[in-house]
Write a protein that holds these residues in place. Sequence first.
Motif, short mmCIF file in Angstrom:
data_model
loop_
_atom_site.label_atom_id
_atom_site.label_comp_id
_atom_site.label_asym_id
_atom_site.label_seq_id
_atom_site.Cartn_x
_atom_site.Cartn_y
_atom_site.Cartn_z
N PRO A 1 4.13 7.10 15.46
CA PRO A 1 4.86 5.95 16.21
C PRO A 1 3.02 5.07 16.68
CG PRO A 1 5.45 7.40 17.11
CD PRO A 1 4.41 8.16 16.21
N SER A 2 2.08 5.78 17.04
CA SER A 2 1.52 5.08 17.67
C SER A 2 0.75 4.63 16.73
CB SER A 2 0.45 6.02 18.42
OG SER A 2 0.12 7.52 17.77
N SER A 3 0.92 4.44 15.35
CA SER A 3 -0.53 3.77 14.61
C SER A 3 -0.02 2.78 14.11
CB SER A 3 -0.92 4.96 13.05
OG SER A 3 -1.25 6.02 13.30
N PRO A 4 -0.45 1.60 14.23
CA PRO A 4 -0.13 0.71 13.93
C PRO A 4 0.63 0.14 12.41
CG PRO A 4 -1.87 -0.47 15.20
CD PRO A 4 -2.12 1.40 15.05
N GLN A 5 1.59 -0.82 12.05
CA GLN A 5 2.21 -0.31 11.12
C GLN A 5 0.94 -1.06 9.50
OE1 GLN A 5 5.70 0.47 9.93
NE2 GLN A 5 4.62 1.07 7.95
N LYS A 6 0.49 -1.99 10.24
CA LYS A 6 -0.54 -2.74 8.82
C LYS A 6 -1.58 -1.33 9.10
CE LYS A 6 -2.84 -6.81 8.74
NZ LYS A 6 -2.78 -8.24 8.82
N THR A 7 -2.05 -0.95 10.54
CA THR A 7 -3.44 -0.32 9.85
C THR A 7 -2.27 1.81 8.71
OG1 THR A 7 -3.85 -0.31 11.82
CG2 THR A 7 -5.44 1.29 10.74
N TYR A 8 -1.47 1.56 9.08
CA TYR A 8 -1.27 2.59 8.43
C TYR A 8 -0.46 2.12 7.17
CZ TYR A 8 2.11 6.22 6.67
OH TYR A 8 3.11 7.33 6.32
N ASP A 9 -0.14 1.09 6.62
CA ASP A 9 0.41 0.68 5.78
C ASP A 9 -1.56 0.58 4.63
OD1 ASP A 9 2.51 0.38 5.90
OD2 ASP A 9 2.50 -1.36 5.88
N LEU A 10 -2.60 0.56 5.16
CA LEU A 10 -3.78 0.84 4.63
C LEU A 10 -4.49 1.31 4.26
CD1 LEU A 10 -5.14 -2.93 6.42
CD2 LEU A 10 -4.65 -2.81 4.56
N MET A 11 -4.25 2.30 6.15
CA MET A 11 -5.01 3.68 5.41
C MET A 11 -4.11 4.77 3.90
SD MET A 11 -6.27 3.84 9.08
CE MET A 11 -7.30 5.84 8.26
N VAL A 12 -2.87 4.59 3.92
CA VAL A 12 -2.55 6.25 3.84
C VAL A 12 -2.22 6.09 1.87
CG1 VAL A 12 -0.21 6.57 3.11
CG2 VAL A 12 -0.45 6.50 5.37
N PRO A 13 -2.17 4.57 1.71
CA PRO A 13 -2.65 4.87 0.03
C PRO A 13 -4.04 5.39 0.07
CG PRO A 13 -1.78 3.08 0.57
CD PRO A 13 -2.21 3.53 2.24
N ASP A 14 -4.75 5.49 0.34
CA ASP A 14 -6.63 6.26 0.22
C ASP A 14 -6.16 7.87 0.60
OD1 ASP A 14 -7.39 3.96 -0.37
OD2 ASP A 14 -7.89 3.56 1.57
N ILE A 15 -5.27 8.41 1.23
CA ILE A 15 -5.23 9.83 1.27
C ILE A 15 -4.32 10.66 0.61
CG2 ILE A 15 -4.69 11.45 3.52
CD1 ILE A 15 -4.95 9.23 5.17
N LYS A 16 -4.68 11.35 0.10
CA LYS A 16 -3.75 12.12 -1.04
C LYS A 16 -2.85 12.88 -0.09
CE LYS A 16 -7.96 13.26 -4.24
NZ LYS A 16 -8.80 14.31 -4.96
N GLY A 17 -1.54 12.71 -1.35
CA GLY A 17 -0.42 14.24 -0.31
C GLY A 17 0.12 13.14 -0.09
N GLN A 18 1.29 14.02 0.53
CA GLN A 18 2.88 13.08 1.07
C GLN A 18 2.82 12.62 2.24
OE1 GLN A 18 5.99 15.59 -0.23
NE2 GLN A 18 5.74 15.29 -1.93
#
Length: 72
Positions: free
Chosen positions: A1-18
């Motif tokens: 919850p400490s990661s801003p939603q926008k940052t999370y949405d930008l970073m997660v697609p580039d990280i493999k896995g669930q």
Amino acid sequence: PSSPQKTYDLMVPDIKGQHYRLDKDGWNYLASKYKISGIPRYMLFDKSGNLINDNLGFHTNDGLKELIDKYL
């Protein structure tokens, strides 16, 4: 919850896995249940959801495969 939603949405697609974004209550529950003090935290569970190793540490794919094969 400490990661801003926008940052999370930008970073997660580039990280493999669930990936699962938790709200504060979800994070507090898991952190308390598994004594997680920070992330990343690597744990190994069996097919039934039983905790096998609560502090697995980082492993290469081959090393992780060996551990998983050991517990199958």
